[in-house]
Design an enzyme around this catalytic site. Structure first.
Site, PDB file in Angstrom:
ATOM      1  N   GLU A 184       0.834  -1.187   0.000  1.00  0.00           N
ATOM      2  CA  GLU A 184       0.000   0.000   0.000  1.00  0.00           C
ATOM      3  C   GLU A 184       0.873   1.242   0.000  1.00  0.00           C
ATOM      4  O   GLU A 184       2.052   1.187   0.251  1.00  0.00           O
ATOM      5  CB  GLU A 184      -0.909   0.044   1.237  1.00  0.00           C
ATOM      6  CG  GLU A 184      -1.766  -1.162   1.426  1.00  0.00           C
ATOM      7  CD  GLU A 184      -1.081  -2.233   2.265  1.00  0.00           C
ATOM      8  OE1 GLU A 184      -0.264  -1.887   3.141  1.00  0.00           O
ATOM      9  OE2 GLU A 184      -1.366  -3.394   2.024  1.00  0.00           O
ATOM     10  N   SER A 185       0.251   2.369  -0.241  1.00  0.00           N
ATOM     11  CA  SER A 185       0.936   3.634  -0.221  1.00  0.00           C
ATOM     12  C   SER A 185      -0.122   4.707  -0.039  1.00  0.00           C
ATOM     13  O   SER A 185      -1.301   4.466  -0.270  1.00  0.00           O
ATOM     14  CB  SER A 185       1.671   3.826  -1.544  1.00  0.00           C
ATOM     15  OG  SER A 185       2.475   4.972  -1.515  1.00  0.00           O
ATOM     16  N   ASN A 186       0.282   5.874   0.398  1.00  0.00           N
ATOM     17  CA  ASN A 186      -0.698   6.945   0.524  1.00  0.00           C
ATOM     18  C   ASN A 186      -0.020   8.296   0.407  1.00  0.00           C
ATOM     19  O   ASN A 186       1.186   8.428   0.586  1.00  0.00           O
ATOM     20  CB  ASN A 186      -1.467   6.840   1.849  1.00  0.00           C
ATOM     21  CG  ASN A 186      -0.548   6.816   3.046  1.00  0.00           C
ATOM     22  OD1 ASN A 186       0.124   7.795   3.337  1.00  0.00           O
ATOM     23  ND2 ASN A 186      -0.502   5.698   3.733  1.00  0.00           N
ATOM     24  N   ILE A 213       3.162   3.823  -4.170  1.00  0.00           N
ATOM     25  CA  ILE A 213       3.586   2.477  -4.543  1.00  0.00           C
ATOM     26  C   ILE A 213       2.347   1.599  -4.626  1.00  0.00           C
ATOM     27  O   ILE A 213       1.450   1.705  -3.798  1.00  0.00           O
ATOM     28  CB  ILE A 213       4.545   1.895  -3.473  1.00  0.00           C
ATOM     29  CG1 ILE A 213       5.780   2.781  -3.327  1.00  0.00           C
ATOM     30  CG2 ILE A 213       4.915   0.457  -3.764  1.00  0.00           C
ATOM     31  CD1 ILE A 213       6.633   2.880  -4.559  1.00  0.00           C
TER      32      ILE A 213
END
Length: 109
Positions: free
Chosen positions: A8-10, A77
């Site tokens: 995950e990414s944010n 990502i």
């Protein structure tokens, strides 16, 4: 069993209308696993007309996430498909034919 690597990414921004300075804020968190060698390195590039600092990554030229005197930037990502695999059934009497719904189709080069 080792823990699964996060994919995950944010990131998010806040409008300058909501900040004390009147300038927008950027928060960027491209999740990466801890690894040797590192997937990220800190770099400060200075040259005539060029002053940028942030994090670079192997394979990406320059600074992938960082800022200069005017703006900031980042990236996220996500997991992606790196391979497409197709298994075809070939006709045993003619290897140039492959199975399709309702019969056989001829391969094209």
């Amino acid at each position: 069993m080792p823990p699964t690597a996060l994919q995950e990414s944010n990131n998010w921004t806040i409008s300058g209308a909501l900040t004390a300075t009147g300038k927008p804020l950027l928060a960027n968190d491209p999740h990466r696993v801890i690894a040797e060698p590192s997937l990220r390195y800190i770099v400060h590039l200075v040259a005539p007309g060029w002053d940028v600092i942030g994090a670079g990554e192997p394979g990406l030229p320059g600074v992938a996430a960082g800022h200069n005197r005017q703006i900031a930037w980042g990236f996220t990502i996500f997991g992606l498909d790196q391979q497409d695999l197709y298994l075809e059934t070939l006709n045993p009497t003619d290897r140039q034919l492959y199975s399709v719904p309702g019969g056989w189709a001829r391969m094209k080069s």
